[in-house]
Design a protein around this motif. Structure first.
Motif, PDB file in Angstrom:
ATOM      1  N   GLU A 116       0.385  15.406 -17.883  1.00 13.57           N
ATOM      2  CA  GLU A 116      -0.514  14.251 -17.904  1.00 13.57           C
ATOM      3  C   GLU A 116       0.152  13.023 -17.301  1.00 13.57           C
ATOM      4  N   ILE A 117       1.435  12.835 -17.596  1.00 13.63           N
ATOM      5  CA  ILE A 117       2.157  11.699 -17.022  1.00 13.63           C
ATOM      6  C   ILE A 117       2.245  11.839 -15.505  1.00 13.63           C
ATOM      7  N   ILE A 118       2.584  13.038 -15.032  1.00 15.57           N
ATOM      8  CA  ILE A 118       2.677  13.257 -13.586  1.00 15.57           C
ATOM      9  C   ILE A 118       1.333  13.011 -12.922  1.00 15.57           C
ATOM     10  N   SER A 119       0.268  13.520 -13.517  1.00 18.11           N
ATOM     11  CA  SER A 119      -1.071  13.340 -12.955  1.00 18.11           C
ATOM     12  C   SER A 119      -1.441  11.870 -12.873  1.00 18.11           C
ATOM     13  N   SER A 120      -1.148  11.120 -13.939  1.00 18.30           N
ATOM     14  CA  SER A 120      -1.498   9.703 -13.977  1.00 18.30           C
ATOM     15  C   SER A 120      -0.689   8.900 -12.965  1.00 18.30           C
ATOM     16  N   VAL A 121       0.617   9.143 -12.915  1.00 13.39           N
ATOM     17  CA  VAL A 121       1.482   8.354 -12.045  1.00 13.39           C
ATOM     18  C   VAL A 121       1.230   8.663 -10.574  1.00 13.39           C
ATOM     19  N   SER A 122       1.061   9.947 -10.229  1.00 11.47           N
ATOM     20  CA  SER A 122       0.950  10.343  -8.832  1.00 11.47           C
ATOM     21  C   SER A 122      -0.258   9.723  -8.141  1.00 11.47           C
ATOM     22  N   LYS A 123      -1.279   9.351  -8.919  1.00  8.82           N
ATOM     23  CA  LYS A 123      -2.463   8.728  -8.327  1.00  8.82           C
ATOM     24  C   LYS A 123      -2.160   7.354  -7.755  1.00  8.82           C
ATOM     25  N   LYS A 124      -1.083   6.740  -8.195  1.00  8.85           N
ATOM     26  CA  LYS A 124      -0.737   5.388  -7.744  1.00  8.85           C
ATOM     27  C   LYS A 124       0.443   5.397  -6.763  1.00  8.85           C
ATOM     28  N   VAL A 125       0.841   6.600  -6.309  1.00 11.31           N
ATOM     29  CA  VAL A 125       1.926   6.738  -5.349  1.00 11.31           C
ATOM     30  C   VAL A 125       1.328   7.058  -3.980  1.00 11.31           C
ATOM     31  N   VAL A 126       1.799   6.404  -2.932  1.00  9.01           N
ATOM     32  CA  VAL A 126       1.226   6.581  -1.600  1.00  9.01           C
ATOM     33  C   VAL A 126       2.292   6.996  -0.595  1.00  9.01           C
ATOM     34  N   MET A 127       1.831   7.544   0.517  1.00  9.63           N
ATOM     35  CA  MET A 127       2.708   7.823   1.655  1.00  9.63           C
ATOM     36  C   MET A 127       2.493   6.714   2.683  1.00  9.63           C
ATOM     37  N   ILE A 128       3.581   6.213   3.249  1.00  3.05           N
ATOM     38  CA  ILE A 128       3.526   5.133   4.229  1.00  3.05           C
ATOM     39  C   ILE A 128       3.979   5.667   5.582  1.00  3.05           C
ATOM     40  N   GLU A 129       3.178   5.403   6.619  1.00  4.46           N
ATOM     41  CA  GLU A 129       3.506   5.865   7.961  1.00  4.46           C
ATOM     42  C   GLU A 129       3.513   4.682   8.914  1.00  4.46           C
TER      43      GLU A 129
END
Length: 459
Positions: A116-129
């Motif tokens: 649940e923590i991984i699911s919640s946090v990963s939604k706010k992590v982005v890839m920058i190009e």
């Protein structure tokens, strides 16, 4: 925290941004412990599965006590930037169970699971190009749509492309970038009003804290690895940045992870910004969020009018693929470093070899050879029969990584990660264990033969 004596050490390292922002060499000054205190430096292999601290392969046979991972999800030392849902003020934001991993039933708060923590946090992590195709990572830190990342990820550009965890591409604009500190803020208007990650600002991470590293290593978005904080207060520099007070982490990171969050595994709160990894040993480093948050807030409140073009020592404003942080002479060698150890010490290598030999013997089921590598005190506490019996349900043991660090008293702390295939009532399962052993010569042994003195789980 009491300052420890500094031992200067040069290591070749990679600043973990992809593409042309990929590889750096870091000249590092490690903070080394004196006396009996060990300089902790652990490394675990790449895995998105949380490490286990129980089981027969590590707990019963290798003298590693079972222990529960710490949980501080109700930590009063959590602080959030403007717009975040404050853990101490529920009315300041709303979350559902999918985002928070918590549910309330009969007045009791259920602790969030790791998934649940991984699911919640990963939604706010982005890839920058960037325009040249270089990749990095970042995370949403306020409700204005501002992404916190490393300066070297976006250096030389004013605009970037941001890709969210659900593969939606958005335009981002750099509104602030450090000239000496490796931190930058990217504003993404489409993410305005989206709830950001919580930042842990009132308390710093400690050695042994279990952490997650999230990002897009090698462009593989939504990657999560686990580990611990294996060292603190690390310092090194590479032009134009000076890094100090870094967390050393065992969670594997790779090119493309730069700018991604280092997260408390128990609560999902951001502890740092993943920034660099050594070429040898795969040791990662993360900038504590407490040391850069004020600069980030300043840029969010008042964006830079002109984004500086940074000097990377080669006349360019773009990080080179292989850049060495100090100037070298015509022959490519700087003799001022003659007396500085470049690699591990001979004693560290010998201690590592003892652990390789131990687990090689275990994997071959040669328990007599493995038992012979244990010190007398260990053998006095555990008979050979009990030792061998502890592996009766073990199908195979694999040493994934091993790193020895001298303690200063003639012993070496060896930090390892193993994978064990174990027989259960429901079939074979694989478990990962992070362990630390003390290796040294037996007291009074004139032969100086190294033995495994003790061992335990890192958690």
């Amino acid at each position: 925290m009491k300052k420890q004596s500094l031992i200067s050490l040069i290591v070749s390292a990679v600043i973990v941004a992809g593409g042309s922002a990929g590889a750096y060499a870091i000249h590092e000054s490690y903070a080394a412990g004196g006396g009996s205190d060990a300089l902790l430096a652990g490394t675990v292999p790449g895995t998105s599965t949380a490490s286990s601290s129980t089981g027969s392969a590590a707990g019963d046979s290798a003298g590693t006590p079972k222990s529960d991972s710490k949980s501080d999800s109700a930590d009063p030392n959590t602080e959030t930037p403007s717009g975040n849902a404050d853990a101490d003020n529920p009315s300041s934001g709303t979350e559902n169970k999918e985002d928070s991993g918590q549910s309330i039933e009969d007045g009791k708060t259920e602790e969030p699971t790791l998934k649940e923590i991984i699911s919640s946090v990963s939604k706010k992590v982005v890839m920058i190009e960037t325009e040249d195709g270089s990749l990095g990572s970042g995370f949403l830190y306020n409700d204005r749509g501002d992404i916190l990342t490393n300066a070297h990820v976006v250096a030389g550009y004013k605009d970037v492309t941001v890709t969210t965890s659900d593969s939606v591409k958005m335009d981002g604009k750099i509104i602030g970038i450090g000239e000496e500190t490796d931190v930058a803020v990217v504003r993404v208007p489409d993410l305005e009003k989206v709830e950001p990650l919580k930042l842990k600002l009132k308390a710093e991470a400690e050695i042994g804290d279990q952490v997650l590293a999230l990002g897009s290593p090698l462009g593989l978005q939504n990657t999560v690895t686990t580990g611990i904080v294996s060292g603190v207060d690390r310092t090194f520099d590479i032009a134009p940045y000076y890094y100090e007070g870094l967390y050393q982490i065992s969670a594997p990171i790779a090119p493309g992870n730069s700018g991604g969050p280092l997260v408390d595994q128990a609560t999902g709160e951001v502890l740092g910004i993943n920034s660099a990894v050594t070429d040898e040993g795969g040791i990662g480093f993360s900038i504590p969020v407490t040391s850069v948050i004020e600069a980030a807030k300043g840029w969010s409140d008042k964006p830079m009018e002109e984004i500086p073009m940074l000097d990377y020592g080669d006349g360019s404003d773009i990080p080179a693929d292989d850049y060495y942080g100090d100037e070298y002479g015509d022959d490519g060698y700087d003799d001022s470093y003659d007396d500085v150890p470049v690699d591990g010490t001979e004693l560290e290598y010998q201690a590592e070899d003892v652990l390789y030999a131990f687990y090689d013997a275990v994997s071959r089921q040669d328990y007599e050879a493995a038992y012979g590598l244990l010190g007398e005190k260990w053998q006095a506490k555990q008979s050979y029969e009990d030792f061998a019996g502890g592996y009766k349900d073990t199908l195979g043991v694999y040493l994934d990584h091993c790193l020895g660090v001298e303690n200063g008293d003639g012993t070496v702390s060896v930090y390892i990660s193993i994978t064990a295939d174990e027989r259960t009532d429901n079939g074979a399962v694989s478990e990962t264990y992070d362990l630390v052993y003390q290796v040294g010569s037996e007291p009074g042994d004139a032969s100086d033969v190294l033995k495994i003195i003790s061992g335990k789980s890192q958690y």
